[in-house]
Design a protein around this motif. Structure first.
Motif, PDB file in Angstrom:
ATOM      1  N   LYS A   7      43.353  57.674   8.891  1.00  0.00           N
ATOM      2  CA  LYS A   7      43.802  57.614   7.500  1.00  0.00           C
ATOM      3  C   LYS A   7      42.646  57.858   6.550  1.00  0.00           C
ATOM      4  O   LYS A   7      42.738  58.658   5.606  1.00  0.00           O
ATOM      5  N   ASP A   8      41.526  57.205   6.800  1.00  0.00           N
ATOM      6  CA  ASP A   8      40.350  57.387   5.944  1.00  0.00           C
ATOM      7  C   ASP A   8      39.738  58.770   6.123  1.00  0.00           C
ATOM      8  O   ASP A   8      39.220  59.359   5.175  1.00  0.00           O
ATOM      9  N   PHE A   9      39.798  59.304   7.342  1.00  0.00           N
ATOM     10  CA  PHE A   9      39.284  60.644   7.589  1.00  0.00           C
ATOM     11  C   PHE A   9      40.026  61.666   6.743  1.00  0.00           C
ATOM     12  O   PHE A   9      39.416  62.566   6.157  1.00  0.00           O
ATOM     13  N   MET A  49      29.157  57.651   0.927  1.00  0.00           N
ATOM     14  CA  MET A  49      29.581  56.882  -0.237  1.00  0.00           C
ATOM     15  C   MET A  49      31.078  57.023  -0.550  1.00  0.00           C
ATOM     16  O   MET A  49      31.607  56.270  -1.363  1.00  0.00           O
ATOM     17  N   ASN A  50      31.766  57.948   0.111  1.00  0.00           N
ATOM     18  CA  ASN A  50      33.210  58.098  -0.122  1.00  0.00           C
ATOM     19  C   ASN A  50      34.035  57.016   0.559  1.00  0.00           C
ATOM     20  O   ASN A  50      35.140  56.716   0.125  1.00  0.00           O
ATOM     21  N   VAL A  83      32.850  51.248  10.525  1.00  0.00           N
ATOM     22  CA  VAL A  83      32.700  52.314  11.514  1.00  0.00           C
ATOM     23  C   VAL A  83      32.824  53.676  10.837  1.00  0.00           C
ATOM     24  O   VAL A  83      32.035  54.593  11.106  1.00  0.00           O
ATOM     25  N   MET A  84      33.814  53.822   9.945  1.00  0.00           N
ATOM     26  CA  MET A  84      34.008  55.099   9.255  1.00  0.00           C
ATOM     27  C   MET A  84      32.811  55.446   8.389  1.00  0.00           C
ATOM     28  O   MET A  84      32.410  56.608   8.301  1.00  0.00           O
ATOM     29  N   TYR A  85      32.229  54.433   7.756  1.00  0.00           N
ATOM     30  CA  TYR A  85      31.022  54.667   6.950  1.00  0.00           C
ATOM     31  C   TYR A  85      29.904  55.221   7.834  1.00  0.00           C
ATOM     32  O   TYR A  85      29.209  56.171   7.459  1.00  0.00           O
ATOM     33  N   ALA A 125      21.169  55.210   4.056  1.00  0.00           N
ATOM     34  CA  ALA A 125      22.559  55.054   4.484  1.00  0.00           C
ATOM     35  C   ALA A 125      22.843  53.621   4.909  1.00  0.00           C
ATOM     36  O   ALA A 125      23.832  53.011   4.482  1.00  0.00           O
ATOM     37  N   LEU A 126      21.989  53.058   5.742  1.00  0.00           N
ATOM     38  CA  LEU A 126      22.225  51.711   6.277  1.00  0.00           C
ATOM     39  C   LEU A 126      22.055  50.632   5.219  1.00  0.00           C
ATOM     40  O   LEU A 126      22.895  49.724   5.093  1.00  0.00           O
ATOM     41  N   MET A 127      20.971  50.715   4.450  1.00  0.00           N
ATOM     42  CA  MET A 127      20.720  49.685   3.435  1.00  0.00           C
ATOM     43  C   MET A 127      21.745  49.732   2.310  1.00  0.00           C
ATOM     44  O   MET A 127      22.255  48.697   1.876  1.00  0.00           O
ATOM     45  N   SER A 128      22.047  50.934   1.822  1.00  0.00           N
ATOM     46  CA  SER A 128      23.026  51.030   0.736  1.00  0.00           C
ATOM     47  C   SER A 128      24.413  50.615   1.229  1.00  0.00           C
ATOM     48  O   SER A 128      25.161  49.957   0.516  1.00  0.00           O
ATOM     49  N   GLY A 129      24.737  50.967   2.469  1.00  0.00           N
ATOM     50  CA  GLY A 129      26.021  50.553   3.035  1.00  0.00           C
ATOM     51  C   GLY A 129      26.145  49.051   3.149  1.00  0.00           C
ATOM     52  O   GLY A 129      27.222  48.481   2.940  1.00  0.00           O
ATOM     53  N   SER A 130      25.022  48.388   3.448  1.00  0.00           N
ATOM     54  CA  SER A 130      25.053  46.931   3.582  1.00  0.00           C
ATOM     55  C   SER A 130      25.317  46.242   2.246  1.00  0.00           C
ATOM     56  O   SER A 130      25.768  45.097   2.212  1.00  0.00           O
ATOM     57  N   VAL A 131      25.076  46.954   1.135  1.00  0.00           N
ATOM     58  CA  VAL A 131      25.376  46.418  -0.197  1.00  0.00           C
ATOM     59  C   VAL A 131      26.745  46.881  -0.674  1.00  0.00           C
ATOM     60  O   VAL A 131      27.552  46.101  -1.189  1.00  0.00           O
TER      61      VAL A 131
END
Length: 200
Positions: A7-9, A49-50, A83-85, A125-131
């Protein structure tokens, strides 16, 4: 989880033309002005970021309430986003890296900067995703935008801080990636614990 990921894809795929245009404009100019190895950074961030945005889409469309009536736990729903991120960020990283190799050949610029920019891509990617992810999960739609405003400067700040602490040692980029991975794992775990007891 496969259905949640698909769905997210499809949502991310519907944005690819717009993202490609923005990426080409930014990528060409930045490759010329800085180095082609900035392409993995741009592509990784742009694709990753999407995914947090799909969380707000799920909330506003009522999908989040609907999915909770299905045989899908809140933790599984949350895990599908994390996971999708990772998958979209990895796709951006690989695409940007491949284009950087081609651009480096065309421009005649070498691979001197490749290692540091590869580490910056993964770290951001990892740090920004964690926020980003907990902000979109746990805050309202308007407040979650603060996550986007804070995530990337905070990630860059941590990267700079590590360089200030450890100096210009060759292992600092690898340490920053490891710190980003730990932060992402903690974010995933803590968000899951909080969301499991939170009303949707």
């Amino acid at each position: 989880m496969k259905g949640l990921l698909l769905k997210d894809f499809y949502i991310v795929r519907s944005l690819l033309l717009y993202l490609a245009v923005v990426f080409l404009v930014l990528g060409i100019s930045m490759s010329y002005l800085v180095t082609p190895w900035v392409l993995p950074v741009i592509a990784t961030i742009m694709l990753g970021m999407n995914v947090p945005g799909t969380i707000n889409m799920d909330k506003s469309s009522g999908w989040l309430k609907t999915v909770m009536t299905l045989p899908v736990s809140r933790r599984m729903y949350l895990s599908s986003k994390y996971v999708m991120y990772l998958l979209t960020s990895l796709a951006g990283f690989l695409l940007g890296g491949a284009l950087a190799i081609v651009a480096a050949q065309v421009t005649g610029k070498g691979v001197e900067d490749s290692a540091i920019f590869i580490c910056i891509s993964l770290t951001m990617a990892l740090m920004s995703g964690s926020v980003l992810m907990p902000c979109y999960f746990l805050l309202g739609e308007e407040k979650s935008i603060l996550g986007t405003v804070l995530a990337y400067p905070a990630s860059a700040g941590v990267f700079v801080l590590l360089n200030l602490i450890f100096g210009k040692a060759s292992y600092v980029p690898a340490v920053s990636v490891a710190v980003g991975a730990v932060m992402y794992g903690i974010s995933w775990y803590v968000s899951g614990r909080i969301l499991s007891g939170k009303d949707v």
